[in-house]
Structure formats: structure tokens, C-alpha cells
Scaffold this motif. Structure first.
Motif, PDB file in Angstrom:
ATOM      1  N   GLY A   1      19.978  53.916  33.427  1.00  5.53           N
ATOM      2  CA  GLY A   1      20.484  55.119  34.061  1.00  5.53           C
ATOM      3  C   GLY A   1      21.293  54.790  35.300  1.00  5.53           C
ATOM      4  O   GLY A   1      21.573  53.628  35.613  1.00  5.53           O
ATOM      5  N   PHE A   2      21.670  55.826  36.012  1.00  6.65           N
ATOM      6  CA  PHE A   2      22.384  55.683  37.281  1.00  6.65           C
ATOM      7  C   PHE A   2      21.683  56.610  38.257  1.00  6.65           C
ATOM      8  O   PHE A   2      21.846  57.825  38.218  1.00  6.65           O
ATOM      9  N   ASP A   3      20.852  56.020  39.156  1.00  9.13           N
ATOM     10  CA  ASP A   3      20.025  56.843  40.025  1.00  9.13           C
ATOM     11  C   ASP A   3      19.960  56.233  41.425  1.00  9.13           C
ATOM     12  O   ASP A   3      20.797  55.394  41.786  1.00  9.13           O
ATOM     13  N   LEU A   4      18.957  56.638  42.204  1.00  5.03           N
ATOM     14  CA  LEU A   4      18.850  56.170  43.594  1.00  5.03           C
ATOM     15  C   LEU A   4      18.653  54.662  43.698  1.00  5.03           C
ATOM     16  O   LEU A   4      18.950  54.069  44.736  1.00  5.03           O
ATOM     17  N   PHE A   5      18.134  54.053  42.638  1.00  2.00           N
ATOM     18  CA  PHE A   5      17.876  52.611  42.677  1.00  2.00           C
ATOM     19  C   PHE A   5      19.075  51.793  42.221  1.00  2.00           C
ATOM     20  O   PHE A   5      19.022  50.571  42.208  1.00  2.00           O
ATOM     21  N   THR A   6      20.162  52.466  41.869  1.00  2.00           N
ATOM     22  CA  THR A   6      21.344  51.766  41.365  1.00  2.00           C
ATOM     23  C   THR A   6      22.225  51.237  42.489  1.00  2.00           C
ATOM     24  O   THR A   6      22.841  50.186  42.365  1.00  2.00           O
ATOM     25  N   THR A   7      22.272  51.961  43.609  1.00  2.00           N
ATOM     26  CA  THR A   7      23.188  51.586  44.687  1.00  2.00           C
ATOM     27  C   THR A   7      22.927  50.189  45.258  1.00  2.00           C
ATOM     28  O   THR A   7      23.879  49.420  45.444  1.00  2.00           O
ATOM     29  N   PRO A   8      21.677  49.807  45.585  1.00  2.00           N
ATOM     30  CA  PRO A   8      21.477  48.465  46.164  1.00  2.00           C
ATOM     31  C   PRO A   8      22.032  47.319  45.316  1.00  2.00           C
ATOM     32  O   PRO A   8      22.765  46.462  45.852  1.00  2.00           O
ATOM     33  N   PRO A   9      21.727  47.249  43.993  1.00  2.00           N
ATOM     34  CA  PRO A   9      22.326  46.146  43.223  1.00  2.00           C
ATOM     35  C   PRO A   9      23.835  46.283  43.066  1.00  2.00           C
ATOM     36  O   PRO A   9      24.542  45.259  43.009  1.00  2.00           O
ATOM     37  N   MET A  10      24.346  47.524  43.005  1.00  2.00           N
ATOM     38  CA  MET A  10      25.795  47.692  42.919  1.00  2.00           C
ATOM     39  C   MET A  10      26.464  47.163  44.179  1.00  2.00           C
ATOM     40  O   MET A  10      27.498  46.490  44.123  1.00  2.00           O
ATOM     41  N   ARG A  11      25.870  47.479  45.328  1.00  2.37           N
ATOM     42  CA  ARG A  11      26.413  46.992  46.598  1.00  2.37           C
ATOM     43  C   ARG A  11      26.382  45.463  46.640  1.00  2.37           C
ATOM     44  O   ARG A  11      27.384  44.814  46.971  1.00  2.37           O
ATOM     45  N   ARG A  12      25.237  44.911  46.311  1.00  5.53           N
ATOM     46  CA  ARG A  12      25.044  43.465  46.424  1.00  5.53           C
ATOM     47  C   ARG A  12      25.993  42.693  45.501  1.00  5.53           C
ATOM     48  O   ARG A  12      26.677  41.752  45.936  1.00  5.53           O
ATOM     49  N   TRP A  13      26.066  43.097  44.241  1.00  4.56           N
ATOM     50  CA  TRP A  13      26.827  42.312  43.276  1.00  4.56           C
ATOM     51  C   TRP A  13      28.332  42.559  43.354  1.00  4.56           C
ATOM     52  O   TRP A  13      29.118  41.662  43.051  1.00  4.56           O
ATOM     53  N   THR A  14      28.741  43.743  43.773  1.00  7.57           N
ATOM     54  CA  THR A  14      30.180  43.938  43.967  1.00  7.57           C
ATOM     55  C   THR A  14      30.667  43.153  45.181  1.00  7.57           C
ATOM     56  O   THR A  14      31.782  42.624  45.175  1.00  7.57           O
ATOM     57  N   LEU A  15      29.831  43.072  46.219  1.00 11.00           N
ATOM     58  CA  LEU A  15      30.205  42.261  47.377  1.00 11.00           C
ATOM     59  C   LEU A  15      30.290  40.782  47.008  1.00 11.00           C
ATOM     60  O   LEU A  15      31.202  40.072  47.445  1.00 11.00           O
ATOM     61  N   ILE A  16      29.347  40.325  46.215  1.00 11.56           N
ATOM     62  CA  ILE A  16      29.388  38.930  45.755  1.00 11.56           C
ATOM     63  C   ILE A  16      30.657  38.690  44.950  1.00 11.56           C
ATOM     64  O   ILE A  16      31.371  37.680  45.149  1.00 11.56           O
ATOM     65  N   ALA A  17      30.969  39.610  44.023  1.00 14.34           N
ATOM     66  CA  ALA A  17      32.163  39.454  43.198  1.00 14.34           C
ATOM     67  C   ALA A  17      33.433  39.489  44.044  1.00 14.34           C
ATOM     68  O   ALA A  17      34.358  38.695  43.825  1.00 14.34           O
ATOM     69  N   ASP A  18      33.468  40.376  45.023  1.00 12.82           N
ATOM     70  CA  ASP A  18      34.657  40.541  45.850  1.00 12.82           C
ATOM     71  C   ASP A  18      34.870  39.347  46.779  1.00 12.82           C
ATOM     72  O   ASP A  18      35.971  38.781  46.854  1.00 12.82           O
ATOM     73  N   ILE A  19      33.826  38.953  47.475  1.00 11.78           N
ATOM     74  CA  ILE A  19      33.947  37.868  48.455  1.00 11.78           C
ATOM     75  C   ILE A  19      34.194  36.521  47.786  1.00 11.78           C
ATOM     76  O   ILE A  19      34.981  35.695  48.269  1.00 11.78           O
ATOM     77  N   LEU A  20      33.543  36.302  46.656  1.00 14.09           N
ATOM     78  CA  LEU A  20      33.657  35.015  45.965  1.00 14.09           C
ATOM     79  C   LEU A  20      34.613  35.076  44.776  1.00 14.09           C
ATOM     80  O   LEU A  20      34.559  34.217  43.896  1.00 14.09           O
ATOM     81  N   TRP A  21      35.480  36.073  44.752  1.00 18.93           N
ATOM     82  CA  TRP A  21      36.306  36.344  43.574  1.00 18.93           C
ATOM     83  C   TRP A  21      37.011  35.090  43.046  1.00 18.93           C
ATOM     84  O   TRP A  21      36.940  34.759  41.852  1.00 18.93           O
ATOM     85  N   ASN A  22      37.696  34.378  43.908  1.00 19.11           N
ATOM     86  CA  ASN A  22      38.477  33.218  43.462  1.00 19.11           C
ATOM     87  C   ASN A  22      37.623  31.986  43.197  1.00 19.11           C
ATOM     88  O   ASN A  22      38.120  30.993  42.652  1.00 19.11           O
ATOM     89  N   ASP A  23      36.354  32.050  43.595  1.00 19.62           N
ATOM     90  CA  ASP A  23      35.470  30.908  43.381  1.00 19.62           C
ATOM     91  C   ASP A  23      34.602  31.057  42.133  1.00 19.62           C
ATOM     92  O   ASP A  23      33.942  30.101  41.723  1.00 19.62           O
ATOM     93  N   LEU A  24      34.601  32.240  41.559  1.00 18.67           N
ATOM     94  CA  LEU A  24      33.795  32.475  40.365  1.00 18.67           C
ATOM     95  C   LEU A  24      34.583  32.089  39.114  1.00 18.67           C
ATOM     96  O   LEU A  24      35.790  32.321  39.023  1.00 18.67           O
ATOM     97  N   SER A  25      33.888  31.516  38.158  1.00 21.92           N
ATOM     98  CA  SER A  25      34.522  31.160  36.893  1.00 21.92           C
ATOM     99  C   SER A  25      34.719  32.405  36.038  1.00 21.92           C
ATOM    100  O   SER A  25      34.153  33.473  36.317  1.00 21.92           O
ATOM    101  N   THR A  26      35.516  32.282  34.992  1.00 20.10           N
ATOM    102  CA  THR A  26      35.747  33.413  34.087  1.00 20.10           C
ATOM    103  C   THR A  26      34.444  33.887  33.473  1.00 20.10           C
ATOM    104  O   THR A  26      34.190  35.097  33.372  1.00 20.10           O
ATOM    105  N   SER A  27      33.589  32.960  33.090  1.00 18.08           N
ATOM    106  CA  SER A  27      32.311  33.330  32.473  1.00 18.08           C
ATOM    107  C   SER A  27      31.405  34.043  33.479  1.00 18.08           C
ATOM    108  O   SER A  27      30.660  34.963  33.109  1.00 18.08           O
ATOM    109  N   GLN A  28      31.462  33.636  34.726  1.00 19.47           N
ATOM    110  CA  GLN A  28      30.653  34.306  35.757  1.00 19.47           C
ATOM    111  C   GLN A  28      31.149  35.732  35.992  1.00 19.47           C
ATOM    112  O   GLN A  28      30.354  36.659  36.144  1.00 19.47           O
ATOM    113  N   HIS A  29      32.468  35.913  36.027  1.00 20.23           N
ATOM    114  CA  HIS A  29      33.024  37.260  36.152  1.00 20.23           C
ATOM    115  C   HIS A  29      32.593  38.128  34.970  1.00 20.23           C
ATOM    116  O   HIS A  29      32.218  39.294  35.146  1.00 20.23           O
ATOM    117  N   GLU A  30      32.646  37.565  33.795  1.00 21.11           N
ATOM    118  CA  GLU A  30      32.268  38.311  32.592  1.00 21.11           C
ATOM    119  C   GLU A  30      30.791  38.670  32.604  1.00 21.11           C
ATOM    120  O   GLU A  30      30.401  39.764  32.180  1.00 21.11           O
TER     121      GLU A  30
END
Length: 232
Positions: A1-30
Motif C-alpha cells: 500500500g501507500f500509507d503513513l509508513f511509506t514516506t520514511p523509506p521513500m525519503r531515504r532511498w530517493t535521497l540515496i539514489a539522487d546523491i549517489l546517482w552517478n556512482d550507482l550501477s545500472t543494476s543498482q538503479h534497476e
């Protein structure tokens, strides 16, 4: 689902993806995107269904929108669903607008005012940085009155008044009232005219560093000499 517990992991993993964007491999992005996909589809589902979790308009709405926007702004140019998600998410925030009343009160009580405002503050920072415009669905000009109303909940014994959706907690565990006082500050070259008495009332019951443990959620406007403000 998408509920109150969704925001923390969304925040954490989008920040990881954004900050480390050029350092992540294609498989990691996928791999990261594969984890996001069911959550994003669930957001579209609850929007299309008019589900109460999003359309009730209460404090759930800004919390869910906050989580969705972390993904939306991160993948805005990477995923064709992102611009539509951003538009829908921001549209639903108008349902929450009148929970902040003209007299400074918040409809759901003090505790949920913090849940709502902290999410709105994050959202506002995001859309300002990404799109160059603040949220128009929030009565920002009334927030100082809401800060005063919040401070009135603190009793002389340092406990919040146990009334409605507010509990007898000791001291402020966040910076919500102070951030409300600063919300109309355009930038650091145009500082807010803070009421020293209100600031002192807040810090008289603020303990330790609660509210500053996450650098990605800490309001940069808090960076100032508060002793000087109180002594003014």
C-alpha cells in the motif's frame, strides 16, 4: 500500500539514489526502481479510487504527498509517470488547506498540527528548490498565529496540556512552533521579525537536540544566534 509508513523509506532511498546517482550501477538503479514501482502504482490507485487515505484531507494527505513527491522530483526527468504524479500529489494538498483556521488553530489538534506542518515544510522546500515556486495551497501568512496557539498548549509545569489530540508530553520534541514563526522568511538576507517573548517561551521548554537528528529534514532557517534574538 501507500500509507503513513511509506514516506520514511521513500525519503531515504530517493535521497540515496539522487546523491549517489552517478556512482550507482545500472543494476543498482534497476533494483531501487523495482522497489519503488509497486508503491508508485499504489499511489496512482488510491488517487484514482478517491481513497480516504489521500482524499480525507486531514494530516494523512500531506504525509502521503510528501512521500510521493520525494520520488516524483527525483525521477521527474527519468520516469514518464513522475510529472503526472507530482501534479496529482500537489492537487490533493488543496484538500488540507482549511485545516489551518484563520484564528491560528489547527482542526485536528496540536499533535497532528506538527505531523501536518513538518510534512508541508518538507514539501515546500522541495517544490521551491525544484520548481522555483512555493506551495500556494497553504495559508503561510497565518502560521505565526498557529505558532502562538501551539505555545499556549505548554503549561507552566513544562507539560503540554492534555486536551484533544494533544498529550501531556514534557517539552518540545521538535522545532515546529519555531519553524512556523520563520515560515514567511524569504531568505537569509530578509530575516523574519521574530517576537523575542515567543522565542523565549519556546526555548524555555526545548530540550536537547530533538528535531535535528536528520540533516535532510532540519530547517536551515534555524541557523542563527538565538541568544541574540531573545535579548533583542
Amino acid at each position: 500500500g501507500f500509507d503513513l509508513f511509506t514516506t520514511p523509506p521513500m525519503r531515504r532511498w530517493t535521497l540515496i539514489a539522487d546523491i549517489l546517482w552517478n556512482d550507482l550501477s545500472t543494476s543498482q538503479h534497476e533494483e531501487i526502481q523495482a522497489a519503488f514501482d509497486p508503491l508508485i502504482e499504489n499511489f496512482f490507485t488510491i488517487y484514482d479510487e478517491g481513497h480516504w487515505a489521500l482524499f480525507n484531507g486531514n494530516n494523512w494527505t500531506p504525509v502521503l504527498v510528501n512521500g510521493a513527491l520525494y520520488w516524483g522530483v527525483t525521477y521527474y526527468y527519468e520516469d514518464e509517470r513522475a510529472p503526472e504524479l507530482v501534479q496529482r500529489a500537489l492537487q490533493t494538498l488543496w484538500l488540507h488547506r482549511d485545516f489551518y483556521r484563520a484564528d491560528g488553530t489547527y482542526e485536528e489538534g496540536l499533535s497532528y498540527a506538527s505531523v501536518s506542518f513538518d510534512a508541508l515544510l518538507e514539501i515546500n522546500h522541495m517544490v521551491q528548490r525544484v520548481f522555483g515556486e512555493p506551495l500556494e495551497s497553504v495559508y503561510w501568512s497565518d502560521m505565526v498565529a498557529t505558532a502562538e496557539w501551539s505555545l499556549d498548549f505548554m503549561a507552566p509545569d513544562g507539560l503540554l496540556v492534555d486536551f484533544g489530540d494533544s498529550w501531556a508530553k514534557r517539552g518540545w520534541y521538535n522545532f515546529t512552533p519555531l519553524s512556523m514563526m520563520l515560515i514567511n522568511e524569504g531568505d537569509f538576507d530578509d530575516p523574519a521579525e521574530l517576537d523575542p517573548c515567543l522565542v523565549q517561551r519556546f526555548f524555555s521548554n526545548k530540550y536537547y537536540y530533538h528535531g535535528m537528528t536528520d540533516p535532510f529534514r532540519t530547517n536551515p532557517q534555524l541557523l542563527r544566534d538565538w541568544y541574540e534574538v531573545v535579548d533583542a
